[in-house]
Design an enzyme around this catalytic site. Structure first.
Site, PDB file in Angstrom:
ATOM      1  N   PRO A  86      23.526 -72.517 -89.438  1.00  0.00           N
ATOM      2  CA  PRO A  86      24.355 -71.300 -89.445  1.00  0.00           C
ATOM      3  C   PRO A  86      23.986 -70.348 -90.580  1.00  0.00           C
ATOM      4  O   PRO A  86      24.245 -69.146 -90.492  1.00  0.00           O
ATOM      5  CB  PRO A  86      25.780 -71.834 -89.629  1.00  0.00           C
ATOM      6  N   GLU A 113      27.354 -83.482 -88.458  1.00  0.00           N
ATOM      7  CA  GLU A 113      27.577 -82.490 -89.516  1.00  0.00           C
ATOM      8  C   GLU A 113      26.268 -81.891 -90.029  1.00  0.00           C
ATOM      9  O   GLU A 113      26.244 -81.222 -91.063  1.00  0.00           O
ATOM     10  CB  GLU A 113      28.335 -83.126 -90.682  1.00  0.00           C
ATOM     11  N   ARG A 150       6.993 -67.258 -73.689  1.00  0.00           N
ATOM     12  CA  ARG A 150       6.698 -66.198 -72.726  1.00  0.00           C
ATOM     13  C   ARG A 150       5.801 -65.114 -73.309  1.00  0.00           C
ATOM     14  O   ARG A 150       5.239 -64.295 -72.561  1.00  0.00           O
ATOM     15  CB  ARG A 150       7.992 -65.577 -72.201  1.00  0.00           C
ATOM     16  N   ASP A 165      10.414 -55.052 -72.390  1.00  0.00           N
ATOM     17  CA  ASP A 165      11.676 -55.783 -72.397  1.00  0.00           C
ATOM     18  C   ASP A 165      12.628 -55.242 -73.443  1.00  0.00           C
ATOM     19  O   ASP A 165      12.224 -54.578 -74.410  1.00  0.00           O
ATOM     20  CB  ASP A 165      11.424 -57.268 -72.698  1.00  0.00           C
TER      21      ASP A 165
END
Length: 270
Positions: A86, A113, A150, A165
């Site tokens: 995070p 965790e 890709r 894109d």
């Protein structure tokens, strides 16, 4: 050839992404490789236990740093060792393009965790795919695998298709249409059926600007805008002050009407 190595407690979660569809076919053609490494293979106990309770108390279990170290040591040298976290750097299209230039990427996919904090000393980069919490890093790993793979040569059919894109140009992509031409009162825009490729290109660029302005105006500040883009955005209601904040170039200068030369000798002034 780019190799992706995923170190995980649940390789079966990533196997479908590695073995099916475009990535699976690319592996068969030798365009890329995916290695799924089971972290439990590097436990040092008969129960293949890789985690332990956290020092200082608290809920959950923590994956041991020595397990991560042994697993990484089993791999060939990697250009990047990436930990999903995070606290990591946000994953973007620009970063996907950077990673696509590498030869070997290793990813640590946490569970419970997460990894012992000392694992951070073993990695070259931490990544996050968004400000939310998941149960493990495998889903994030699948996102990165698809986004980077890709971009590799010959993996997708049209080598130029990804350049238009969303995010590749700094803008959201323009809307796409196919058959039927009419559906429940909604028609495919006439310009797309007219065969004028220049008009189509102009329409698509305008639509990309319109969509970005309506849905992700924050992207405009990082987009490479042209003078014609500036003119279009002004027509869409963006103020000159807002465009200045986006470092947009000045709009094209209006062309001055050229005076026709009078070639009729009879009309020359005496």
């Amino acid at each position: 050839m780019l190799t992706f190595s995923f170190l995980t407690l649940f390789p079966e979660l990533l196997a479908p992404f590695a073995n099916e569809a475009i990535i699976g076919r690319a592996r068969e053609r030798g365009l890329l490789d995916v290695k799924l490494v089971q972290l439990r293979d590097f436990a040092d106990n008969k129960h293949m236990k890789v985690d332990d309770t956290p020092y200082g108390g608290g809920a959950g279990m923590v994956i041991r740093v020595d397990v991560a170290e042994r697993a990484l040591a089993s791999l060939p040298p990697a250009d990047e060792i990436i930990l999903f976290s995070p606290a990591g750097q946000p994953f973007t299209q620009a970063l996907a393009e950077e990673l696509a230039q590498k030869e070997h990427l290793a990813f640590l996919c946490g569970r419970y965790e997460g990894f012992d904090a000392r694992t951070e000393a073993l990695v070259t980069r931490e990544l996050s795919i968004g400000d939310f919490v998941m149960m493990g890093g495998e889903a994030a790993a699948a996102c990165v695998l698809e986004a980077v793979a890709r971009l590799l040569p010959s993996v997708i059919g049209d080598p130029d298709s990804h350049r238009a894109d969303s995010f590749s140009s700094g803008l959201l992509d323009y809307p796409e249409y196919t058959r039927p031409p009419e559906w429940r009162g909604q028609s495919v825009p006439e310009v797309l059926r007219g065969g004028n490729h220049g008009a189509v290109a102009l329409w698509r660029r305008e639509q990309a600007l319109r969509r970005t302005l309506a849905r992700r105006p924050d992207l405009l500040s990082g987009a490479e805008l042209t003078p014609q883009d500036t003119a279009t955005l002004l027509e869409l209601g963006v103020t000159a002050e807002q465009l200045q904040g986006c470092n947009a170039p000045p709009p094209p200068r209006p062309r001055r009407a050229r005076r026709r030369k009078n070639t009729d000798a009879n009309e020359k002034s005496e």
